[in-house]
Design an enzyme around this catalytic site. Structure first.
Site, PDB file in Angstrom:
ATOM      1  N   SER A  36     -10.136  -0.256   6.751  1.00  0.00           N
ATOM      2  CA  SER A  36      -9.506  -0.154   5.424  1.00  0.00           C
ATOM      3  C   SER A  36      -8.760  -1.397   4.949  1.00  0.00           C
ATOM      4  CB  SER A  36      -8.553   1.038   5.386  1.00  0.00           C
ATOM      5  OG  SER A  36      -9.286   2.239   5.374  1.00  0.00           O
ATOM      6  N   LYS A  88       0.857  -1.199   0.000  1.00  0.00           N
ATOM      7  CA  LYS A  88       0.000   0.000   0.000  1.00  0.00           C
ATOM      8  C   LYS A  88       0.890   1.245   0.000  1.00  0.00           C
ATOM      9  CE  LYS A  88      -4.078   1.885   2.432  1.00  0.00           C
ATOM     10  NZ  LYS A  88      -4.961   1.741   3.605  1.00  0.00           N
ATOM     11  N   SER A 139      -9.838   2.083   2.501  1.00  0.00           N
ATOM     12  CA  SER A 139      -8.921   2.783   1.621  1.00  0.00           C
ATOM     13  C   SER A 139      -7.982   1.875   0.840  1.00  0.00           C
ATOM     14  CB  SER A 139      -8.102   3.763   2.456  1.00  0.00           C
ATOM     15  OG  SER A 139      -7.292   3.056   3.391  1.00  0.00           O
TER      16      SER A 139
END
Ligand SMILES: [Mg+2]
Ligand SMILES: [Zn+2]
Lengths: 502, 496, 98
Positions: B178, B79, B154
């Protein structure tokens, strides 16, 4: 802007009672910063002592410096504060380019130390107790240089250059409670408080507290209230007053200024002010459109500090004798006046003299050399007394040589010069420079005879009873021996040879 | 053999045995990225050279006869919230466009030390604020099950990379769900470890007291293997737990719920929950019962206030965490024409660099912390946090783990909730209490919703420091479902 | 709960250093009002005698020894700087405290 009439200090005091609040920031002398492992060494290249944490890079996190906390607790204890059982860091949110995260990691409603006092001694010996509100931990900001304006000032600068080496260096902020009852002595109390605090910090060994280096900085809050009233007036906050003399002047100036505003029927604006070393005046800072709202909240990247009571007591055991107590003790031991002690303190000579005495010198001699010849040399070279390349042990040895008659004062000064010049220990300097007093009577006798022969007229006057004239012959002998004779002995020999009673 | 469909554990085994080289594995995944990522847009940056160099180093290590770690040579999608030295890190924001960090996050370092091959950085909602990855400044990511649907957020880039077989492992961060919500809507596995289990050093902060990095994978065992690599004490993170990592791999290899007490939280159903989601959830509870668990209904009344508390705490912390993005030391600078002040340039930079959701939360947090409002908002939210923690404590006195749907609905359409922040926030209804209390939770697939054929996630929640229970239960559920379906759920996804 | 005015939004934007456009001020006034209206529920517990939790972990006293760790090189420290001069971060004129 209207120009304020300054009211003469005495007149101001005739109508108003000053209330002060002093906020002192002390940069700790830890090896590393408060929340990262970057060095705090002074004088490094710009931005060479920075890391993701103290640059506020995305993702970086703080970790508390244990020595920073320990120093804060020791300062708190020395100020007779309570030490929090549990406290936290908080974020003080405001934007400023010298602050990389745009919040300062500080303490808010949970300071590590609170509710203490510091007794300060005024010049006439009176003790004034200054109550301490709190002492808390926080971090310093970076340094900006303003380019393009006049003399590096922020006004008119085109741009600024930022060096974050100082960003994150541990600070302890010490805040007094409102100081009331100082009256006309307010400026003196303020100065004495900051001076005493500086001595205390130095004695604790937590900082060198050199104000000229910015290691200790003072903000002066001041308000006036009409004599005989209770309610505090509106205060002004004069920022960064960075010498003892300036603290005194800033208080004095603000008293005169406030009185001027109030006498003219005006209102004091609660604002920050800047102090000007050149003329001792203060001027208003930028007027902010709205009050600061720092939006404090507990720093979520750090966990609470909960100093164990055993640790606090252990630290209490390491506290040195309070500087004021120690000074009074030494003053009595040395048998000197408050005033002399103050001069010694101002010269930074207390420790040096004490160490010289500990090395065997008598106190008068130790004081004489440090406050005389050595103070003069330090002054000439613009350096601190403690930084001269001569040790208390060396000074003690020189004093011993004078005491046993091997040196006179003049020769001793030459020995000091030799030591300072790096010629070695006092005895080696005496040896190499051939500075031993000529005390051998036969050698002196020959010099005396020569002097009598060369100054027959003076010799006759002495024989005739004008003993005072002997000084001229002593001078001639001293000259002939290049000062290496014991003047008292020379005088004795002259009188002896001329058959006169001294 | 289709390399990209192998599990991480399978890849690692084949590299150790010499059946595959790390370079082959990496090249296969890079080829897959080339083939599908234009459509999926899981990656913001692919580090082709770096990945191949890492892979070659693994192969050389093996050739020298050195022992390889359990995930050596396995590719991973990271990420874009973790700093990577020399590799751009944007956090999905324009304000950090082109920023190349001068340091590695602790997690990045651990991955490298474990010889995991980092393929690149994945797309995300800007600063991890969102539940759809639509808030990325670099465009949305598609859900591999249906590219017109959101992949969750997210961490939608990481979940999409897994579901599209672009990587067998990924890293996410979970502030309010997330990791888990993207896992749920893409039919993958995601774990939010106990707060403090995985170092936050080098993870760009959104909400410091809630953020937690964690593993994403296609199987429970793979997640456990990754968990073990990234967890553990870090002296650079003051909030890192200084205790041994729970035995997650062992638990994943020995899945079982026999004799366990499993709690079903009363509060996690009702209005707003999609019928098919509840249907699959109820079947999962039934399955747990069949596998030997005792099912207990538990009451957690304070959970009703969790969303409200979250939308005060997270914005408050973020308003402060994001203050450092001022255009002065790194990242974007806008409006510096030589006449404007630093103040103005900072305000213009932040205006241009932050997207609407970030601004909204920064404003909200600034409000909640400002004088006069602090006690009513931030202060009360912290009290709610205490009450939620107590509810969990009480629940865990009765049960070993809790279960719930991970998210109330399956993946919604890209754009559907873009203008309705409150609707968007509901996606995290079931995941947020865990972040507030700091305990551990996992999402794993429990079937497809009958009405839309999209994956449904089952959330398992364990007490703090008992992360191993997630894997023990998760592995048992996964095995039973796989047997029931005859194959892993992802096999049912349309091919891209 | 009173609504959030456009002026309040402008004040918040100044505190948060955001140069919001006019449309944004209006837009945020409405949205913040909605969100705050929804989250204000937390104040239901304001009167309750419950200690606040600022952090999920019950940790205290996490400290590091006062030992120097290597810093970044100045080049690395300045590597992301939008502008630099004399090994320092170059920033626009600071309207400040002078
Ligand atoms: Mg301060
Ligand atoms: Zn540093």
């Amino acid at each position: 802007m209207t120009v304020t009439e300054l009211v003469p200090y005495e007149d101001a005091l005739a109508s108003y009672d000053p209330v002060m609040g002093l906020e002192v920031h002390v940069e700790l002398g830890t090896k590393t910063k408060m929340f990262c492992g970057c060095s705090t060494e002074l004088g490094a290249d710009a931005n060479s002592q920075t890391c993701p944490t103290c640059l506020g890079l995305p993702g970086a996190l703080p970790v508390v410096n244990a020595t920073g906390v320990e120093s804060a607790i020791r300062i708190g204890l020395a100020l007779h504060c309570e030490i929090a059982e549990w406290c936290r860091f908080a974020r003080k949110n405001y934007f400023y380019p010298d602050m990389p995260k745009n919040f300062q990691t500080s303490q808010y409603d949970e300071p590590i130390a609170f509710n203490g006092y510091l007794d300060v001694q005024l010049e006439d010996g009176e003790i004034f107790r200054v109550e301490i509100e709190r002492a808390h931990m926080e971090e310093d900001t970076g340094k900006s240089t303003h380019v393009g304006g006049a003399t590096g000032r922020i006004h008119g600068a085109r741009h600024s250059l930022l060096d974050y080496n100082r960003a994150g260096i541990p600070l302890i902020e010490i805040v007094t409670k409102p100081i009331e009852g100082a009256g006309e002595r307010a400026p003196e109390v303020a100065k004495a408080y900051v001076a005493e605090l500086r001595e205390l910090i130095k004695a604790l060994g937590v900082s060198e507290a050199r104000m000229e280096m910015g290691q200790m900085r003072c903000d002066v809050n001041l308000s006036l209230r009409p004599n005989g009233t209770e309610k505090f007036g509106t205060r002004s906050e004069t920022k960064n007053v960075n010498s003892l003399r300036s603290v005194e002047r800033a208080v004095r100036y603000e008293i005169s200024r406030h009185a001027g505003v109030l006498n003219a029927g005006g209102k004091i604006v609660q604002e920050t002010r800047h102090f000007h070393e050149e003329d001792g005046s203060t001027t208003a800072g930028r007027i902010k459109e709205e009050a600061e709202d720092y939006r404090y909240f507990p720093e979520p990247d750090l966990v609470p500090v909960a100093p164990a009571r055993e640790w606090v007591e252990e630290l209490r055991g390491t506290l040195p004798e309070l500087p004021r107590v120690r000074r009074n003790r030494l003053r009595e031991e040395w048998g000197i006046s408050e005033h002399d002690m103050q001069s010694i303190l101002n010269a930074g000579a207390v420790d040096l003299i004490e160490a010289t005495i500990a090395a065997g010198a008598d106190s008068a001699a130790a004081r004489k050399w440090w406050m005389g010849e050595l103070a003069r040399r330090a002054n000439e070279e613009g350096t601190a007394l403690a930084e001269l390349p001569i040790s208390p042990a060396q000074v003690a040895r020189i004093a011993a040589l004078v005491a046993d008659g091997s040196l006179n004062d003049k020769l001793a000064r030459q020995v000091i010069e030799g030591v300072l010049a790096g010629e070695g220990e006092p005895d080696a300097v005496v040896e190499q420079r051939g500075l031993k007093l000529v005390s051998d009577d036969s050698a002196l006798g020959a010099a005396v005879d020569e002097a009598i022969a060369a100054n027959a007229a003076i010799a006759d006057k002495i024989r005739a009873g004008k003993v005072a004239a002997a000084g001229a012959l002593v001078g001639a002998v001293m000259k002939a021996t290049r000062g290496q004779a014991d003047a008292a002995r020379v005088r004795e020999l002259i009188l002896e040879k001329l058959g006169v009673e001294g | 053999m289709d390399i990209i469909k192998l599990t991480a554990a399978g890849i690692a085994e084949k590299i150790v045995s010499g059946e595959l080289t790390a370079v082959q594995v990496t090249e296969a995944h890079l080829a897959r990225i080339d083939a599908v990522d234009e459509k999926v847009h899981a990656f913001l940056h692919v580090d082709r050279e770096g990945a191949l160099a890492q892979a070659r180093a693994v192969d050389e290590k093996r050739a020298r006869g050195e022992k390889l770690g359990p995930l050596a040579g396995v590719p991973l999608a990271l990420k874009d919230i973790f700093t990577t030295e020399g590799i751009p890190t944007t956090v999905g924001s324009k304000i950090l466009e082109g920023w190349i960090p001068p340091y590695d996050a602790t997690l990045t370092k651990r991955l490298k030390d474990a010889d995991v091959v980092i393929l690149g950085k994945t797309n995300m909602d800007e600063f991890a604020m969102g539940s759809s990855t639509e808030n990325s400044a670099y465009g949305p990511t598609g859900n591999p099950w249906d590219l017109t649907k959101i992949p969750g957020g997210s961490g939608g880039g990481s979940s999409a990379a897994l579901a599209s077989y672009e990587a067998p492992l990924a890293i996410g961060t979970d502030t309010g769900g997330s990791i888990r919500q993207p896992a749920a809507v893409t039919g993958t596995v995601g774990v939010k470890p106990t707060y403090g289990a995985v170092s936050r050093y080098g993870m760009v902060a959104f909400s410091s007291s809630l953020d937690q990095g964690g593993p994403c994978a296609r199987t429970v065992l793979d997640a456990a293997l990754l968990h073990e690599v990234i967890a553990g004490h870090d002296p650079l993170d003051s909030t890192s737990i200084d205790a041994p990592v729970p035995p997650v791999v062992e638990a994943a290899r020995n899945g079982s719920v026999a004799g366990m007490r499993v709690g079903v939280v009363k509060q996690f159903r009702g209005e707003g929950y999609q019928a098919g989601v509840l249907q699959r959830f109820d079947e999962s509870v039934e399955l747990l019962r069949e596998l030997g668990a005792e099912i207990v209904e538990v009451d957690c009344p304070s959970f009703d206030l969790a969303l409200a508390a979250y939308y005060l705490i997270a914005p408050s912390e973020c308003s402060s965490n994001l203050a450092r993005f001022d255009g002065l030391r790194y990242g974007l600078r806008t409006g510096d024409d030589g006449t404007r002040s630093a103040e103005d340039v900072t305000a213009l930079t932040r205006e241009a660099g932050f997207g609407p959701e970030v601004k909204r939360r920064v404003m909200l947090g600034t409000y909640a912390l400002s004088s006069g409002y602090y006690d009513a908002y931030y202060g009360s939210a912290q009290k709610v946090r205490t009450l939620i923690t107590r509810d969990f404590e009480k629940a865990f006195e009765q049960v070993d783990v809790l279960v719930s749907p991970t998210t109330p609905t399956t993946a919604f359409a890209i754009g559907e909730r873009a203008d309705d922040p409150m609707a968007m926030y509901l996606a995290d209804l079931c995941t947020i209490p865990t972040n507030l209390a700091g305990n551990a939770a996992m999402s794993l697939p429990c079937g497809l919703a009958p009405e839309d054929g999209l994956p449904v996630g089952l959330q398992i929640i364990a007490p703090a420091m008992k992360d191993d229970r997630l894997y023990k239960v998760g592995a048992a559920v996964e095995a039973a479902f796989t047997e029931r379906w005859g194959h892993p759920l992802l096999e049912e996804a349309p091919s891209l | 709960m009173p609504g959030i005015t456009r002026e309040e939004v402008a004040h918040l934007a100044r505190l948060a250093r955001l140069e919001l456009q006019d449309e944004e001020l209006d837009h945020f006034a409405t949205q913040l009002d909605d969100i705050i209206g929804a989250v204000a529920r937390v104040s239901e517990v304001a009167e309750q005698d419950v200690p606040p939790t600022s952090h999920p972990l019950p940790l205290t006293n996490v400290m590091r020894p006062d030992v120097v760790r290597p810093s970044l090189t100045p080049q690395a420290a300045l590597s992301g700087a939008p502008a630099q001069e004399q090994q320092r971060f170059k920033v626009p004129q600071i309207l400040g405290e002078d």
